[in-house]
Design a protein around this motif. Structure first.
Motif, PDB file in Angstrom:
ATOM      1  N   TYR A  77       0.832  -1.215   0.000  1.00  0.00           N
ATOM      2  CA  TYR A  77       0.000   0.000   0.000  1.00  0.00           C
ATOM      3  C   TYR A  77       0.863   1.260   0.000  1.00  0.00           C
ATOM      4  CZ  TYR A  77      -3.803  -3.159   1.245  1.00  0.00           C
ATOM      5  OH  TYR A  77      -4.719  -4.177   1.249  1.00  0.00           O
ATOM      6  N   ASP A  78       2.044   1.178   0.597  1.00  0.00           N
ATOM      7  CA  ASP A  78       2.877   2.389   0.685  1.00  0.00           C
ATOM      8  C   ASP A  78       3.892   2.498  -0.453  1.00  0.00           C
ATOM      9  OD1 ASP A  78       4.676   0.451   1.347  1.00  0.00           O
ATOM     10  OD2 ASP A  78       4.717   0.939   3.489  1.00  0.00           O
ATOM     11  N   GLY A  79       3.705   1.658  -1.504  1.00  0.00           N
ATOM     12  CA  GLY A  79       4.566   1.815  -2.680  1.00  0.00           C
ATOM     13  C   GLY A  79       5.819   0.966  -2.665  1.00  0.00           C
ATOM     14  N   GLU A  80       6.127   0.353  -1.522  1.00  0.00           N
ATOM     15  CA  GLU A  80       7.267  -0.568  -1.501  1.00  0.00           C
ATOM     16  C   GLU A  80       6.942  -1.763  -2.383  1.00  0.00           C
ATOM     17  OE1 GLU A  80      10.239  -0.661   0.782  1.00  0.00           O
ATOM     18  OE2 GLU A  80       9.757   1.463   0.564  1.00  0.00           O
ATOM     19  N   ASN A  81       7.958  -2.346  -2.980  1.00  0.00           N
ATOM     20  CA  ASN A  81       7.670  -3.541  -3.775  1.00  0.00           C
ATOM     21  C   ASN A  81       8.833  -4.499  -3.754  1.00  0.00           C
ATOM     22  OD1 ASN A  81       9.399  -3.259  -6.352  1.00  0.00           O
ATOM     23  ND2 ASN A  81       8.458  -1.236  -6.111  1.00  0.00           N
ATOM     24  N   GLU A  82       8.546  -5.700  -4.155  1.00  0.00           N
ATOM     25  CA  GLU A  82       9.553  -6.758  -4.127  1.00  0.00           C
ATOM     26  C   GLU A  82       9.232  -7.700  -5.296  1.00  0.00           C
ATOM     27  OE1 GLU A  82      10.399 -10.141  -0.806  1.00  0.00           O
ATOM     28  OE2 GLU A  82       8.618  -8.933  -0.514  1.00  0.00           O
ATOM     29  N   THR A  83      10.288  -8.215  -5.963  1.00  0.00           N
ATOM     30  CA  THR A  83      10.059  -9.055  -7.140  1.00  0.00           C
ATOM     31  C   THR A  83      10.505 -10.480  -6.864  1.00  0.00           C
ATOM     32  OG1 THR A  83      10.382  -7.145  -8.554  1.00  0.00           O
ATOM     33  CG2 THR A  83      10.520  -9.268  -9.608  1.00  0.00           C
ATOM     34  N   PHE A  84       9.665 -11.431  -7.264  1.00  0.00           N
ATOM     35  CA  PHE A  84       9.976 -12.861  -7.106  1.00  0.00           C
ATOM     36  C   PHE A  84      10.154 -13.487  -8.484  1.00  0.00           C
ATOM     37  CE2 PHE A  84       7.093 -11.624  -3.671  1.00  0.00           C
ATOM     38  CZ  PHE A  84       7.787 -12.022  -2.553  1.00  0.00           C
ATOM     39  N   GLY A  85      10.938 -14.529  -8.567  1.00  0.00           N
ATOM     40  CA  GLY A  85      11.109 -15.215  -9.861  1.00  0.00           C
ATOM     41  C   GLY A  85      12.540 -15.037 -10.291  1.00  0.00           C
ATOM     42  N   ALA A  86      12.930 -15.320 -11.479  1.00  0.00           N
ATOM     43  CA  ALA A  86      12.057 -15.681 -12.590  1.00  0.00           C
ATOM     44  C   ALA A  86      11.942 -17.193 -12.755  1.00  0.00           C
ATOM     45  CB  ALA A  86      12.628 -15.099 -13.870  1.00  0.00           C
ATOM     46  N   LYS A  87      10.799 -17.597 -13.284  1.00  0.00           N
ATOM     47  CA  LYS A  87      10.605 -18.997 -13.645  1.00  0.00           C
ATOM     48  C   LYS A  87      10.497 -19.081 -15.156  1.00  0.00           C
ATOM     49  CE  LYS A  87       9.665 -21.355  -9.745  1.00  0.00           C
ATOM     50  NZ  LYS A  87       9.946 -22.729  -9.403  1.00  0.00           N
ATOM     51  N   ALA A  88      11.076 -20.146 -15.713  1.00  0.00           N
ATOM     52  CA  ALA A  88      11.030 -20.301 -17.166  1.00  0.00           C
ATOM     53  C   ALA A  88      10.052 -21.410 -17.524  1.00  0.00           C
ATOM     54  CB  ALA A  88      12.416 -20.650 -17.695  1.00  0.00           C
ATOM     55  N   ILE A  89       9.442 -21.273 -18.677  1.00  0.00           N
ATOM     56  CA  ILE A  89       8.565 -22.320 -19.177  1.00  0.00           C
ATOM     57  C   ILE A  89       8.738 -22.378 -20.690  1.00  0.00           C
ATOM     58  CG2 ILE A  89       6.494 -20.909 -19.518  1.00  0.00           C
ATOM     59  CD1 ILE A  89       4.982 -23.364 -18.158  1.00  0.00           C
ATOM     60  N   TYR A  90       8.524 -23.564 -21.256  1.00  0.00           N
ATOM     61  CA  TYR A  90       8.740 -23.747 -22.686  1.00  0.00           C
ATOM     62  C   TYR A  90       7.454 -24.219 -23.333  1.00  0.00           C
ATOM     63  CZ  TYR A  90      10.949 -25.049 -26.995  1.00  0.00           C
ATOM     64  OH  TYR A  90      11.286 -25.105 -28.311  1.00  0.00           O
ATOM     65  N   ARG A  91       7.078 -23.560 -24.396  1.00  0.00           N
ATOM     66  CA  ARG A  91       5.865 -23.963 -25.117  1.00  0.00           C
ATOM     67  C   ARG A  91       6.165 -24.186 -26.584  1.00  0.00           C
ATOM     68  NH1 ARG A  91       0.995 -23.541 -23.071  1.00  0.00           N
ATOM     69  NH2 ARG A  91      -0.092 -23.194 -25.009  1.00  0.00           N
ATOM     70  N   SER A  92       5.612 -25.258 -27.125  1.00  0.00           N
ATOM     71  CA  SER A  92       5.776 -25.453 -28.554  1.00  0.00           C
ATOM     72  C   SER A  92       4.464 -25.184 -29.251  1.00  0.00           C
ATOM     73  CB  SER A  92       6.258 -26.849 -28.890  1.00  0.00           C
ATOM     74  OG  SER A  92       6.099 -27.689 -27.819  1.00  0.00           O
ATOM     75  N   ASN A  93       4.601 -24.914 -30.510  1.00  0.00           N
ATOM     76  CA  ASN A  93       3.447 -24.522 -31.301  1.00  0.00           C
ATOM     77  C   ASN A  93       3.028 -25.685 -32.185  1.00  0.00           C
ATOM     78  OD1 ASN A  93       1.601 -23.298 -32.868  1.00  0.00           O
ATOM     79  ND2 ASN A  93       2.968 -21.834 -33.815  1.00  0.00           N
ATOM     80  N   LEU A  94       2.211 -26.557 -31.631  1.00  0.00           N
ATOM     81  CA  LEU A  94       1.751 -27.687 -32.436  1.00  0.00           C
ATOM     82  C   LEU A  94       0.321 -27.421 -32.863  1.00  0.00           C
ATOM     83  CD1 LEU A  94       2.940 -30.948 -30.667  1.00  0.00           C
ATOM     84  CD2 LEU A  94       3.796 -29.920 -32.744  1.00  0.00           C
ATOM     85  N   ASN A  95       0.079 -26.243 -33.404  1.00  0.00           N
ATOM     86  CA  ASN A  95      -1.308 -25.909 -33.697  1.00  0.00           C
ATOM     87  C   ASN A  95      -1.766 -26.475 -35.014  1.00  0.00           C
ATOM     88  OD1 ASN A  95      -1.337 -24.634 -31.385  1.00  0.00           O
ATOM     89  ND2 ASN A  95      -1.189 -22.578 -32.187  1.00  0.00           N
ATOM     90  N   GLU A  96      -0.892 -26.408 -35.989  1.00  0.00           N
ATOM     91  CA  GLU A  96      -1.323 -26.683 -37.348  1.00  0.00           C
ATOM     92  C   GLU A  96      -0.684 -27.950 -37.864  1.00  0.00           C
ATOM     93  OE1 GLU A  96      -3.303 -25.654 -39.950  1.00  0.00           O
ATOM     94  OE2 GLU A  96      -4.193 -24.928 -38.104  1.00  0.00           O
ATOM     95  N   ILE A  97      -1.209 -29.087 -37.470  1.00  0.00           N
ATOM     96  CA  ILE A  97      -0.653 -30.310 -38.039  1.00  0.00           C
ATOM     97  C   ILE A  97      -1.482 -30.664 -39.266  1.00  0.00           C
ATOM     98  CG2 ILE A  97      -0.303 -32.769 -37.714  1.00  0.00           C
ATOM     99  CD1 ILE A  97       0.258 -32.123 -34.818  1.00  0.00           C
TER     100      ILE A  97
END
Length: 181
Positions: A84-104
């Motif tokens: 609420y007072d504007g302080e912030n903190e960052t968590f991560g990073a996590k990686a993920i892999y996606r393939s595009n098998l849409n158009e077979i």
């Protein structure tokens, strides 16, 4: 100073068309909201969503956010927690892999025994694609690694009947039926 939010869990999951971002806080103090950030290179992040925090809590709280337009290939997610007072903190990073098998695309289907069957997977260059063909009863008759964006031609020297073609890339897989006449 104690951290405003203690994170107990932060995970990414590939679902069919989306990436689900889930996290659990162990404790929260003065927690206004979370921003979900995403990057395709791990360096430059953009905010893709926002989830309200719970203010103050001493119990674990589960949150999730669904990225409805995830990137293909490798991408990275971080959480940014805002007070609420504007302080912030960052968590991560996590990686993920996606393939595009849409158009077979497989043609012709049905295919005559001995003719060439062409298969196009529509996956990005640089990904590994594994192509397998199974009989209807589940015996594997062919497995081969194929080039992603090429049209693969297979000589169908298989007995006439119904086959299952499985195409796998990363954690994604698609299954199609193939009829050999």
């Amino acid at each position: 100073d104690p951290l405003p939010v203690e994170l107990a869990y932060f995970e990414l999951t590939n679902e069919s068309k989306v990436v689900r971002v889930e996290w659990i806080t162990a404790t929260e103090e003065n927690n206004d909201y979370f921003e979900i950030l995403r990057s395709n290179d791990g360096l430059t992040y953009e905010v893709i969503g926002r989830v309200e925090g719970s203010g103050n809590s001493t119990e674990s709280i589960r949150y999730n956010f669904v990225d409805n337009a995830p990137l293909f290939g490798q991408s990275y997610y971080r959480l940014k927690q805002m007070d609420y007072d504007g302080e912030n903190e960052t968590f991560g990073a996590k990686a993920i892999y996606r393939s595009n098998l849409n158009e077979i695309i497989m043609y012709p289907n049905p295919v005559k025994r001995g003719d060439k069957l062409a298969i196009y997977t529509g996956v990005e260059q640089g990904e590994t694609v594994l192509l397998s063909i199974f009989t209807a009863s589940g015996s594997e008759v062919l497995t081969s690694a194929v080039n992603p964006s090429d049209v693969v031609e297979i000589d169908t020297q298989l007995d006439p009947g119904m086959y299952i073609v499985k195409i796998k890339s990363g954690s994604n897989q698609k299954v199609k039926r193939l009829l050999i006449k």
